[in-house]
Design a protein around this motif. Sequence first.
Motif: not given
Lengths: 262, 183
Positions: A57, A88-94, A107, A109, A117, A120, A123-124
């Motif tokens: 990650k 907005i907040g968070v997004d991810f790609e793999i 991953q 993030w 934000f 939010i 937390a990731y």
Amino acid sequence: MHFIPPVSKNRIISKFPKCYNPQACLQMKEDWNEKAKSACLDRAARQHGMDRLKMSKAVVVGDLNVGKTCLINRFCKDAFDRDYKATIGVDFEIERFELSGLPYSLQIWDTAGQEKFKCIASAYYRGAQVIITVFDMADIKTLEHTRQWLVEALRENEPNACFIFLVGTKRDLLSAEECQRTERDAVKIASEMNAEFWSVSSKTGQNVQEFFFRVAALSFEDAILQEIELSSSSAVRIGDGEILKVDAGDQQDRAARKPSCC
Amino acid sequence: VEGREEGSGVPAFEKDPLELTVEDVYDISYVIGKDLLKVSRVGAEVSDLQFKIVRVLEMFEIMVNRYNLSLEELRMERDNWKEELGRVVAEGSNGNIIGPDKLVIDLKDPNRPRFTMQELKEVLQERNQLKAQLLLAQEELQLYKSGVMPQPQQNMENPPSDPPLTTEESIEHKDEKTTIQKL
Ligand SMILES: Nc1nc2c(ncn2[C@@H]2O[C@H](COP(=O)(O)OP(=O)(O)OP(=O)(O)O)[C@@H](O)[C@H]2O)c(=O)[nH]1
Ligand SMILES: [Mg+2]
């Protein structure tokens, strides 16, 4: 036996990727770690580990508008958008790779830089193997802010458990001299942060793939080495008869992943 | 001033005292001065009285002047407050601060904030889960197409969870359906 879809050709990393600047570099070596290499060979030959796809990650942090999303989109989608659209907040790609003949996933993030934000996005941060702090090379105060971003990301993670990268974006906006000057400042901060420095442009794509290959290679090798270490320490304990007898290979691997301290 | 009427015909004498200007005071002084001249021959008491009257008129001039200045100041101050009030009200209707840590929301504004942080968190989580499922489905599709996998097969990969599990955790759970289903 599980099947793994083939990795696209441009995600196969066969040679150990080099760093960008030896003055701010996490590992100077030219090739894979020997132990890791033989473990990979062994594993690939036995098709062992193919059912356990390794995944690490990475979290990407930094001020708003520095180009975090663009950096990820350039690598994962080979696309670039000139218009700013706040995350907005968070997004991810793999992203799936093949390293030393083994499959590996990252991953990635993408967190929002906007203050509102933060609660939010933060937390990731937890459980990251890689922290990528990003700044805009054309906006020097965003470089200063990377220290604070790093502190916040590290707060959620074990000390010394993460690879740290410092990435300057938008190098296409700078003249050669400006670029040199900014890189000099960044290298200084990178060494304070124990980070490896990279200077990229998501617009032109310069250094973007090289950077992510480096991230993948370092985190992959680290995961392999950790696994070797854990399995060797648990092998001793199996010999001591301290843990339950295991027969299935899968179970054994799982036992091996338990921290050796307890 | 030649054209002026005499006695109480002077308009300044009829005015509301609070509306007097220094010019009115000068008019009054002029009229009184003229009347005094008519009686000036009579004696020492009269000139003494004249002196006192002039002094009172001077005091009157100063007071009217001062009063008008304070009035002007008060008006300016009032106008500033009016402006400030208007600004705050306008801000308030845009959903901005009207007091420490307070917000006014215009219910007619289609762009007004409607969601709490908690709701946003949940929406994001759901989005992330759907995205992870989509990625999995795409990979499986790719497998069928390439003919590598003869039958539907689950769990090529552990999808990201929210907040995601570490590698160790996700591997520990690989026997369960998917991280998403588990959540
Ligand atoms: N010239 C140039 N512009 C870039 C580059 N990278 C990003 N940009 C521009 O910078 C702006 C911000 O990019 P984003 O990637 O959306 O920024 P971000 O860091 O994700 O911002 P948040 O999501 O709000 O945290 C956009 O207008 C991009 O087009 C680059 O390498 N060169
Ligand atoms: Mg973004």
